[in-house]
Scaffold this motif. Structure first.
Motif, PDB file in Angstrom:
ATOM      1  N   ARG A  32       3.668   7.058  10.958  1.00 37.31           N
ATOM      2  CA  ARG A  32       4.560   6.153  10.226  1.00 37.31           C
ATOM      3  C   ARG A  32       5.987   6.320  10.747  1.00 37.31           C
ATOM      4  NH1 ARG A  32       7.439   6.517   5.462  1.00 37.31           N
ATOM      5  NH2 ARG A  32       6.661   8.623   5.082  1.00 37.31           N
ATOM      6  N   GLY A  33       6.636   5.206  11.021  1.00 38.86           N
ATOM      7  CA  GLY A  33       7.969   5.226  11.617  1.00 38.86           C
ATOM      8  C   GLY A  33       7.930   5.100  13.127  1.00 38.86           C
ATOM      9  N   GLY A  34       6.730   5.245  13.717  1.00 39.43           N
ATOM     10  CA  GLY A  34       6.571   5.088  15.164  1.00 39.43           C
ATOM     11  C   GLY A  34       6.270   3.644  15.520  1.00 39.43           C
ATOM     12  N   THR A  35       5.399   3.451  16.497  1.00 44.51           N
ATOM     13  CA  THR A  35       5.112   2.092  16.973  1.00 44.51           C
ATOM     14  C   THR A  35       3.686   1.651  16.644  1.00 44.51           C
ATOM     15  OG1 THR A  35       4.464   2.931  19.164  1.00 44.51           O
ATOM     16  CG2 THR A  35       6.778   2.288  18.848  1.00 44.51           C
ATOM     17  N   GLY A  36       3.034   2.354  15.716  1.00 44.35           N
ATOM     18  CA  GLY A  36       1.646   2.038  15.411  1.00 44.35           C
ATOM     19  C   GLY A  36       1.427   0.646  14.858  1.00 44.35           C
ATOM     20  N   ASN A  37       2.433   0.094  14.168  1.00 43.30           N
ATOM     21  CA  ASN A  37       2.263  -1.252  13.619  1.00 43.30           C
ATOM     22  C   ASN A  37       2.770  -2.328  14.570  1.00 43.30           C
ATOM     23  OD1 ASN A  37       4.957  -0.663  13.365  1.00 43.30           O
ATOM     24  ND2 ASN A  37       5.171  -1.433  11.273  1.00 43.30           N
ATOM     25  N   ALA A  38       3.096  -1.942  15.799  1.00 39.72           N
ATOM     26  CA  ALA A  38       3.445  -2.900  16.855  1.00 39.72           C
ATOM     27  C   ALA A  38       2.327  -2.899  17.894  1.00 39.72           C
ATOM     28  CB  ALA A  38       4.770  -2.509  17.514  1.00 39.72           C
ATOM     29  N   LYS A  39       2.079  -4.065  18.461  1.00 44.10           N
ATOM     30  CA  LYS A  39       1.038  -4.148  19.500  1.00 44.10           C
ATOM     31  C   LYS A  39       1.730  -3.966  20.852  1.00 44.10           C
ATOM     32  CE  LYS A  39      -3.225  -6.769  20.311  1.00 44.10           C
ATOM     33  NZ  LYS A  39      -4.106  -5.658  19.915  1.00 44.10           N
ATOM     34  N   THR A  40       1.830  -2.703  21.239  1.00 44.88           N
ATOM     35  CA  THR A  40       2.562  -2.351  22.455  1.00 44.88           C
ATOM     36  C   THR A  40       1.726  -1.410  23.307  1.00 44.88           C
ATOM     37  OG1 THR A  40       4.672  -1.495  23.306  1.00 44.88           O
ATOM     38  CG2 THR A  40       3.770  -0.402  21.353  1.00 44.88           C
ATOM     39  N   ALA A  41       1.973  -1.443  24.611  1.00 40.09           N
ATOM     40  CA  ALA A  41       1.082  -0.799  25.575  1.00 40.09           C
ATOM     41  C   ALA A  41       0.917   0.703  25.366  1.00 40.09           C
ATOM     42  CB  ALA A  41       1.593  -1.066  26.999  1.00 40.09           C
ATOM     43  N   GLY A  42       1.995   1.384  25.006  1.00 38.69           N
ATOM     44  CA  GLY A  42       1.936   2.836  24.894  1.00 38.69           C
ATOM     45  C   GLY A  42       0.931   3.329  23.873  1.00 38.69           C
ATOM     46  N   ASN A  43       0.722   2.553  22.805  1.00 39.81           N
ATOM     47  CA  ASN A  43      -0.264   2.943  21.803  1.00 39.81           C
ATOM     48  C   ASN A  43      -1.657   3.069  22.411  1.00 39.81           C
ATOM     49  OD1 ASN A  43       1.785   2.766  19.904  1.00 39.81           O
ATOM     50  ND2 ASN A  43       1.159   0.773  19.132  1.00 39.81           N
ATOM     51  N   TYR A  44      -1.942   2.196  23.355  1.00 39.08           N
ATOM     52  CA  TYR A  44      -3.276   2.145  23.957  1.00 39.08           C
ATOM     53  C   TYR A  44      -3.407   3.177  25.074  1.00 39.08           C
ATOM     54  CZ  TYR A  44      -3.606  -2.044  21.171  1.00 39.08           C
ATOM     55  OH  TYR A  44      -3.630  -2.909  20.104  1.00 39.08           O
ATOM     56  N   ALA A  45      -2.336   3.380  25.827  1.00 36.46           N
ATOM     57  CA  ALA A  45      -2.374   4.387  26.892  1.00 36.46           C
ATOM     58  C   ALA A  45      -2.612   5.777  26.323  1.00 36.46           C
ATOM     59  CB  ALA A  45      -1.065   4.352  27.685  1.00 36.46           C
ATOM     60  N   GLY A  46      -1.949   6.070  25.197  1.00 33.43           N
ATOM     61  CA  GLY A  46      -2.084   7.384  24.585  1.00 33.43           C
ATOM     62  C   GLY A  46      -3.457   7.640  23.997  1.00 33.43           C
ATOM     63  N   ALA A  47      -4.222   6.566  23.775  1.00 26.76           N
ATOM     64  CA  ALA A  47      -5.553   6.705  23.187  1.00 26.76           C
ATOM     65  C   ALA A  47      -6.656   6.848  24.230  1.00 26.76           C
ATOM     66  CB  ALA A  47      -5.849   5.498  22.296  1.00 26.76           C
ATOM     67  N   MET A  48      -6.338   6.613  25.484  1.00 29.06           N
ATOM     68  CA  MET A  48      -7.382   6.558  26.512  1.00 29.06           C
ATOM     69  C   MET A  48      -8.079   7.891  26.735  1.00 29.06           C
ATOM     70  SD  MET A  48      -5.776   3.983  29.350  1.00 29.06           S
ATOM     71  CE  MET A  48      -5.450   2.261  28.941  1.00 29.06           C
ATOM     72  N   ILE A  49      -7.343   8.993  26.659  1.00 25.61           N
ATOM     73  CA  ILE A  49      -7.968  10.302  26.889  1.00 25.61           C
ATOM     74  C   ILE A  49      -9.029  10.582  25.833  1.00 25.61           C
ATOM     75  CG2 ILE A  49      -6.158  11.545  25.611  1.00 25.61           C
ATOM     76  CD1 ILE A  49      -6.602  13.886  27.546  1.00 25.61           C
ATOM     77  N   VAL A  50      -8.755  10.198  24.606  1.00 28.09           N
ATOM     78  CA  VAL A  50      -9.704  10.410  23.517  1.00 28.09           C
ATOM     79  C   VAL A  50     -10.929   9.518  23.702  1.00 28.09           C
ATOM     80  CG1 VAL A  50     -10.000  10.424  21.018  1.00 28.09           C
ATOM     81  CG2 VAL A  50      -7.787  11.002  22.010  1.00 28.09           C
ATOM     82  N   GLN A  51     -10.685   8.282  24.154  1.00 24.82           N
ATOM     83  CA  GLN A  51     -11.799   7.365  24.422  1.00 24.82           C
ATOM     84  C   GLN A  51     -12.719   7.925  25.503  1.00 24.82           C
ATOM     85  OE1 GLN A  51     -12.528   4.080  22.997  1.00 24.82           O
ATOM     86  NE2 GLN A  51     -14.412   4.717  24.000  1.00 24.82           N
ATOM     87  N   GLU A  52     -12.117   8.507  26.538  1.00 25.32           N
ATOM     88  CA  GLU A  52     -12.908   9.096  27.620  1.00 25.32           C
ATOM     89  C   GLU A  52     -13.766  10.249  27.108  1.00 25.32           C
ATOM     90  OE1 GLU A  52     -12.811   8.394  31.325  1.00 25.32           O
ATOM     91  OE2 GLU A  52     -12.435   6.546  30.219  1.00 25.32           O
ATOM     92  N   ILE A  53     -13.180  11.081  26.281  1.00 25.58           N
ATOM     93  CA  ILE A  53     -13.917  12.221  25.717  1.00 25.58           C
ATOM     94  C   ILE A  53     -15.075  11.715  24.850  1.00 25.58           C
ATOM     95  CG2 ILE A  53     -13.766  14.189  24.138  1.00 25.58           C
ATOM     96  CD1 ILE A  53     -10.809  14.488  25.065  1.00 25.58           C
ATOM     97  N   ALA A  54     -14.796  10.729  24.009  1.00 23.53           N
ATOM     98  CA  ALA A  54     -15.823  10.191  23.114  1.00 23.53           C
ATOM     99  C   ALA A  54     -16.970   9.566  23.903  1.00 23.53           C
ATOM    100  CB  ALA A  54     -15.201   9.167  22.164  1.00 23.53           C
ATOM    101  N   ASN A  55     -16.627   8.788  24.933  1.00 25.67           N
ATOM    102  CA  ASN A  55     -17.668   8.159  25.750  1.00 25.67           C
ATOM    103  C   ASN A  55     -18.555   9.197  26.427  1.00 25.67           C
ATOM    104  OD1 ASN A  55     -15.624   5.327  26.876  1.00 25.67           O
ATOM    105  ND2 ASN A  55     -16.746   5.650  24.986  1.00 25.67           N
ATOM    106  N   ALA A  56     -17.923  10.272  26.916  1.00 22.71           N
ATOM    107  CA  ALA A  56     -18.682  11.327  27.597  1.00 22.71           C
ATOM    108  C   ALA A  56     -19.653  12.020  26.644  1.00 22.71           C
ATOM    109  CB  ALA A  56     -17.727  12.343  28.206  1.00 22.71           C
ATOM    110  N   GLU A  57     -19.327  11.994  25.359  1.00 22.89           N
ATOM    111  CA  GLU A  57     -20.190  12.643  24.362  1.00 22.89           C
ATOM    112  C   GLU A  57     -21.163  11.666  23.704  1.00 22.89           C
ATOM    113  OE1 GLU A  57     -17.462  14.528  21.705  1.00 22.89           O
ATOM    114  OE2 GLU A  57     -16.945  16.137  23.128  1.00 22.89           O
ATOM    115  N   GLY A  58     -21.202  10.429  24.237  1.00 20.27           N
ATOM    116  CA  GLY A  58     -22.176   9.462  23.759  1.00 20.27           C
ATOM    117  C   GLY A  58     -21.721   8.577  22.616  1.00 20.27           C
TER     118      GLY A  58
END
Length: 356
Positions: free
Chosen positions: A189-215
């Protein structure tokens, strides 16, 4: 500002791919929209041109400070060849809300909608006419000034590109498995989570990779302060049907206000289904599962529309939802939304916008 949109049609049209073999976001239509901004002239020179690369200075601020916002919406073609958009005005309003947060000048909503409709009309033969397919539309703004000082750019480009797409998830409407993320956070809260901006998605990619690797197909994000309250699932909003009531996390300042989310809530209210926007903790969800009250779960977003959740994994515990099958209400919501979007169902809300 000259509001006349200049149109330059492509002399060399691309060969269209087989729509049955489309991959999400890999193929682009013949044309794109561009409009420029400068402090002196404001937004100016709106134009539709052949799809092409753009040239930027290596010092352009977008590369260094990430000053950008984007949107996502779709165009659909009906059985009688009518072309529809779904609540495009909401996307332009959200684009401007995101722009305010990222210190980007707002676009004129009427002009942006006109440009979007004209672009879709010109490239309407790129809209797949097969079940579950559509034309994905990506409006976005990038900062373009060559300046390494950490200040807002004085020049920008607003562009719209389009891509024919099939299903976002390879599972389609089959329930997906989701891992609850307890280490990384998406936003605060107070960050950029309620804006649709690129950095929100870039920061989530590492977690997505980990999740995909675990099925797992995606992750369920918890809040960044207490690491306790549910926020989003992947890049989608999330809904849970608990003991007859549909619950979705309330907009806390770190959650993106999805247009599909808004539509789901309004649809459920129209049907008389109890629905609430509030804080919901992962512990509450786990307890509901243990008590047999967690009946259905699904994500909502433009790309997938509705994505059923069949299993959640949290602290080595697996919460199987509705025996891993798509819930009755989940499917009803999906059919209602896609029916309105494609013109197969009546639209009592006025959400569907026809493109001439």
């Amino acid at each position: 500002m000259n509001k006349q949109i200049d149109i330059q049609l492509s002399a060399n049209r691309k060969e269209k791919p087989s729509f049955s073999s489309l991959k999400f976001g890999k193929t682009y239509t013949d044309h794109m929209f561009i409009m420029d901004y400068s402090r002196e002239n404001g937004w100016h020179d709106p134009r539709i041109v052949p799809y092409q690369p753009i040239t930027l200075d290596p010092a352009a601020t977008i590369f260094h400070y990430g000053q950008t916002v984007f949107e996502g919406l779709k165009a659909y073609i009906s059985e009688n060849e009518e072309v529809f958009l779904f609540r495009p005005d909401e996307n332009i309003k959200r684009l401007n809300r995101s722009s305010v947060r990222m210190c980007i000048p707002e676009v004129e909503e009427e002009l942006a909608l006109e440009a979007l409709k004209k672009l879709v009309s010109i490239d309407r033969d790129w809209i797949p006419n097969q079940e579950g397919m559509s034309l994905y539309i990506r409006p976005f703004i990038i900062s373009t000034e060559a300046n390494l000082d950490v200040t807002p750019s004085q020049t920008y480009k607003f562009m719209i590109i389009m891509s024919p797409v099939g299903s976002f998830y390879k599972e389609g409407m089959s329930p997906v498995k989701i891992a609850v993320e307890s280490e990384y956070v998406r936003a605060v809260r107070g960050g950029t989570g309620n804006a649709k901006t690129a950095g929100n998605y870039a920061g989530a990619m590492i977690v997505q990779e980990i999740a995909n690797a675990e099925g797992y197909s995606q992750v369920l994000w918890l809040d960044g302060k207490e690491n306790k309250y549910i926020e989003e699932v992947g890049s989608m909003n999330v809904f849970f049907k608990i003991n007859g009531e549909v619950v979705t996390p309330g907009l806390s300042g770190s959650i993106l206000e999805g247009i599909t989310r808004k539509s789901v809530i309004e649809l459920l209210q129209h049907w008389g289904v109890p629905v609430s926007e509030r804080k919901i903790s992962i512990e509450e969800l786990y307890d509901a599962h243990q008590n047999g009250q967690l009946e259905e779960a699904f994500g909502s977003g433009t790309a997938a529309v509705i994505s059923p959740i069949g299993e959640l994994s949290w602290k080595n515990e697996k919460m199987v939802i509705n025996d891993g099958k798509t819930g009755e209400l989940t499917m009803k919501v999906y059919k209602a939304l896609t029916g309105i979007q494609t013109g197969k169902e009546e639209d009592p809300f006025g959400w569907r916008v026809k493109v001439d």
